[in-house]
Design a protein around this motif. Structure first.
Motif, PDB file in Angstrom:
ATOM      1  N   ASP A   1      10.773  -4.110  -2.665  1.00 55.54           N
ATOM      2  CA  ASP A   1      10.347  -5.398  -3.229  1.00 55.54           C
ATOM      3  C   ASP A   1      10.377  -6.544  -2.219  1.00 55.54           C
ATOM      4  O   ASP A   1      10.550  -7.701  -2.594  1.00 55.54           O
ATOM      5  CB  ASP A   1      11.185  -5.748  -4.460  1.00 55.54           C
ATOM      6  CG  ASP A   1      11.059  -4.692  -5.552  1.00 55.54           C
ATOM      7  OD1 ASP A   1       9.922  -4.243  -5.793  1.00 55.54           O
ATOM      8  OD2 ASP A   1      12.089  -4.312  -6.132  1.00 55.54           O
ATOM      9  N   ASN A   2      10.180  -6.222  -0.958  1.00 55.43           N
ATOM     10  CA  ASN A   2      10.062  -7.236   0.084  1.00 55.43           C
ATOM     11  C   ASN A   2       8.793  -6.949   0.882  1.00 55.43           C
ATOM     12  O   ASN A   2       8.491  -5.796   1.174  1.00 55.43           O
ATOM     13  CB  ASN A   2      11.276  -7.212   1.012  1.00 55.43           C
ATOM     14  CG  ASN A   2      11.285  -8.383   1.978  1.00 55.43           C
ATOM     15  OD1 ASN A   2      11.526  -9.520   1.588  1.00 55.43           O
ATOM     16  ND2 ASN A   2      11.007  -8.109   3.241  1.00 55.43           N
ATOM     17  N   TRP A   3       8.052  -8.004   1.240  1.00 54.84           N
ATOM     18  CA  TRP A   3       6.800  -7.811   1.949  1.00 54.84           C
ATOM     19  C   TRP A   3       7.019  -7.703   3.464  1.00 54.84           C
ATOM     20  O   TRP A   3       7.764  -8.478   4.057  1.00 54.84           O
ATOM     21  CB  TRP A   3       5.840  -8.958   1.658  1.00 54.84           C
ATOM     22  CG  TRP A   3       5.155  -8.807   0.339  1.00 54.84           C
ATOM     23  CD1 TRP A   3       5.506  -9.398  -0.838  1.00 54.84           C
ATOM     24  CD2 TRP A   3       4.000  -8.011   0.065  1.00 54.84           C
ATOM     25  NE1 TRP A   3       4.646  -9.011  -1.842  1.00 54.84           N
ATOM     26  CE2 TRP A   3       3.700  -8.163  -1.313  1.00 54.84           C
ATOM     27  CE3 TRP A   3       3.178  -7.179   0.840  1.00 54.84           C
ATOM     28  CZ2 TRP A   3       2.625  -7.520  -1.915  1.00 54.84           C
ATOM     29  CZ3 TRP A   3       2.107  -6.538   0.232  1.00 54.84           C
ATOM     30  CH2 TRP A   3       1.838  -6.713  -1.116  1.00 54.84           C
ATOM     31  N   TYR A   4       6.327  -6.726   4.057  1.00 59.71           N
ATOM     32  CA  TYR A   4       6.348  -6.491   5.494  1.00 59.71           C
ATOM     33  C   TYR A   4       4.915  -6.398   6.002  1.00 59.71           C
ATOM     34  O   TYR A   4       3.960  -6.313   5.217  1.00 59.71           O
ATOM     35  CB  TYR A   4       7.084  -5.189   5.822  1.00 59.71           C
ATOM     36  CG  TYR A   4       8.499  -5.146   5.334  1.00 59.71           C
ATOM     37  CD1 TYR A   4       9.541  -5.666   6.088  1.00 59.71           C
ATOM     38  CD2 TYR A   4       8.804  -4.609   4.081  1.00 59.71           C
ATOM     39  CE1 TYR A   4      10.846  -5.645   5.631  1.00 59.71           C
ATOM     40  CE2 TYR A   4      10.104  -4.577   3.606  1.00 59.71           C
ATOM     41  CZ  TYR A   4      11.124  -5.100   4.384  1.00 59.71           C
ATOM     42  OH  TYR A   4      12.411  -5.076   3.918  1.00 59.71           O
ATOM     43  N   SER A   5       4.777  -6.403   7.316  1.00 67.43           N
ATOM     44  CA  SER A   5       3.483  -6.168   7.938  1.00 67.43           C
ATOM     45  C   SER A   5       3.650  -5.147   9.048  1.00 67.43           C
ATOM     46  O   SER A   5       4.705  -5.106   9.702  1.00 67.43           O
ATOM     47  CB  SER A   5       2.905  -7.471   8.504  1.00 67.43           C
ATOM     48  OG  SER A   5       1.546  -7.312   8.854  1.00 67.43           O
ATOM     49  N   ILE A   6       2.619  -4.332   9.248  1.00 65.41           N
ATOM     50  CA  ILE A   6       2.637  -3.358  10.342  1.00 65.41           C
ATOM     51  C   ILE A   6       1.373  -3.521  11.163  1.00 65.41           C
ATOM     52  O   ILE A   6       0.285  -3.735  10.619  1.00 65.41           O
ATOM     53  CB  ILE A   6       2.771  -1.912   9.823  1.00 65.41           C
ATOM     54  CG1 ILE A   6       2.774  -0.921  11.001  1.00 65.41           C
ATOM     55  CG2 ILE A   6       1.678  -1.563   8.819  1.00 65.41           C
ATOM     56  CD1 ILE A   6       3.131   0.496  10.608  1.00 65.41           C
ATOM     57  N   MET A   7       1.523  -3.448  12.466  1.00 66.65           N
ATOM     58  CA  MET A   7       0.406  -3.474  13.393  1.00 66.65           C
ATOM     59  C   MET A   7       0.431  -2.196  14.224  1.00 66.65           C
ATOM     60  O   MET A   7       1.485  -1.799  14.730  1.00 66.65           O
ATOM     61  CB  MET A   7       0.481  -4.695  14.304  1.00 66.65           C
ATOM     62  CG  MET A   7      -0.666  -4.796  15.312  1.00 66.65           C
ATOM     63  SD  MET A   7      -0.263  -4.019  16.909  1.00 66.65           S
ATOM     64  CE  MET A   7       0.791  -5.265  17.627  1.00 66.65           C
ATOM     65  N   ILE A   8      -0.727  -1.543  14.360  1.00 70.09           N
ATOM     66  CA  ILE A   8      -0.891  -0.376  15.221  1.00 70.09           C
ATOM     67  C   ILE A   8      -2.037  -0.669  16.174  1.00 70.09           C
ATOM     68  O   ILE A   8      -3.129  -1.057  15.738  1.00 70.09           O
ATOM     69  CB  ILE A   8      -1.185   0.897  14.411  1.00 70.09           C
ATOM     70  CG1 ILE A   8      -0.012   1.227  13.489  1.00 70.09           C
ATOM     71  CG2 ILE A   8      -1.477   2.079  15.346  1.00 70.09           C
ATOM     72  CD1 ILE A   8      -0.274   2.403  12.557  1.00 70.09           C
ATOM     73  N   ALA A   9      -1.813  -0.493  17.479  1.00 71.13           N
ATOM     74  CA  ALA A   9      -2.818  -0.775  18.496  1.00 71.13           C
ATOM     75  C   ALA A   9      -3.062   0.471  19.342  1.00 71.13           C
ATOM     76  O   ALA A   9      -2.119   1.168  19.732  1.00 71.13           O
ATOM     77  CB  ALA A   9      -2.371  -1.930  19.386  1.00 71.13           C
TER      78      ALA A   9
END
Length: 226
Positions: free
Chosen positions: A156-164
């Motif tokens: 119930d917590n928002w995260y972000s993921i980046m893949i390059a």
């Protein structure tokens, strides 16, 4: 907990079409945290999930809208997935926001080749209390190391993921807390030239017992990992 070294069950074919041009996107600045790790970042596509036209679903029970975001419900033996139609190449990457509401068995990955053959390649991140690297070459798992940092994933917590995806088999991933960007974890891997020159697909898979929400997906180009 991440899945065991038993290969992730995936369909043998990737959905078409692949020739649709990437839609134009309004002028929007990339997330500041992405700029900390990559040079020359430029957003080329943004998807707020107002429509569902650029995604394919493996298993019709996998995805549904809930409270203005897309809810992904895990399926037995990892047989459900959400797949972005657009191809990714070297010098490109993705960012997506997510919130786990139950369970910890999910993965954000970029795949190339055909599953369970020598051509298969996969780079990404497994979820869990502490995110882990997800690396496959051919039929073999190459890694499950913890990402480096101070991030613990909670429900119930928002995260972000980046893949390059960089040149010559170089990959970078970072996961961060949207409420506190100092809480983050990174993974940087130079795998080698046998991973170069591939055509990649971004997908999200979840196992039974896991449900997550996703929002605000974007594709970007970049010059180099710093």
């Amino acid at each position: 907990m991440m899945p065991s070294n038993t290969p992730t069950e995936e369909p043998t074919s990737t959905p078409a079409p692949t020739s649709t041009p990437i839609p134009s996107t309004p002028t929007i600045e990339p997330p500041p945290l992405v700029l900390e790790y990559l040079d020359g970042v430029e957003l080329i596509y943004v998807d707020k999930f107002d429509t569902f036209e650029n995604w394919a679903v493996w298993n019709s029970q996998t995805a549904d809208w809930a409270d203005g975001v897309l809810e992904i419900v895990g399926q037995r033996d990892w047989t459900g997935a959400l797949v972005q139609y657009q191809n990714l190449y070297e010098g490109m990457g993705v960012v997506i926001e997510f919130k786990q509401t139950s369970g910890f068995e999910y993965e954000f990955v970029t795949n190339a080749g055909e599953w369970d053959t020598d051509s298969f390649r996969s780079f990404g991140v497994y979820g869990g209390d502490s995110p882990k690297a997800d690396l496959w070459q051919g039929k073999n798992a190459l890694g499950g190391n913890y990402l480096l940092g101070n991030l613990s994933l909670k429900n119930d917590n928002w995260y972000s993921i980046m893949i390059a995806i960089d040149d010559d088999g170089e990959f970078f991933a970072v996961v961060w807390d949207l409420n506190d960007t100092t809480r983050r974890a990174t993974y940087h891997e130079r795998i080698g030239e046998n991973w170069a020159g591939q055509t990649w697909k971004f997908l999200l898979q979840t196992n039974m017992g896991t449900t997550i929400n996703i929002d605000n997906f974007s594709i970007f180009s970049f010059d180099a990992v710093k």
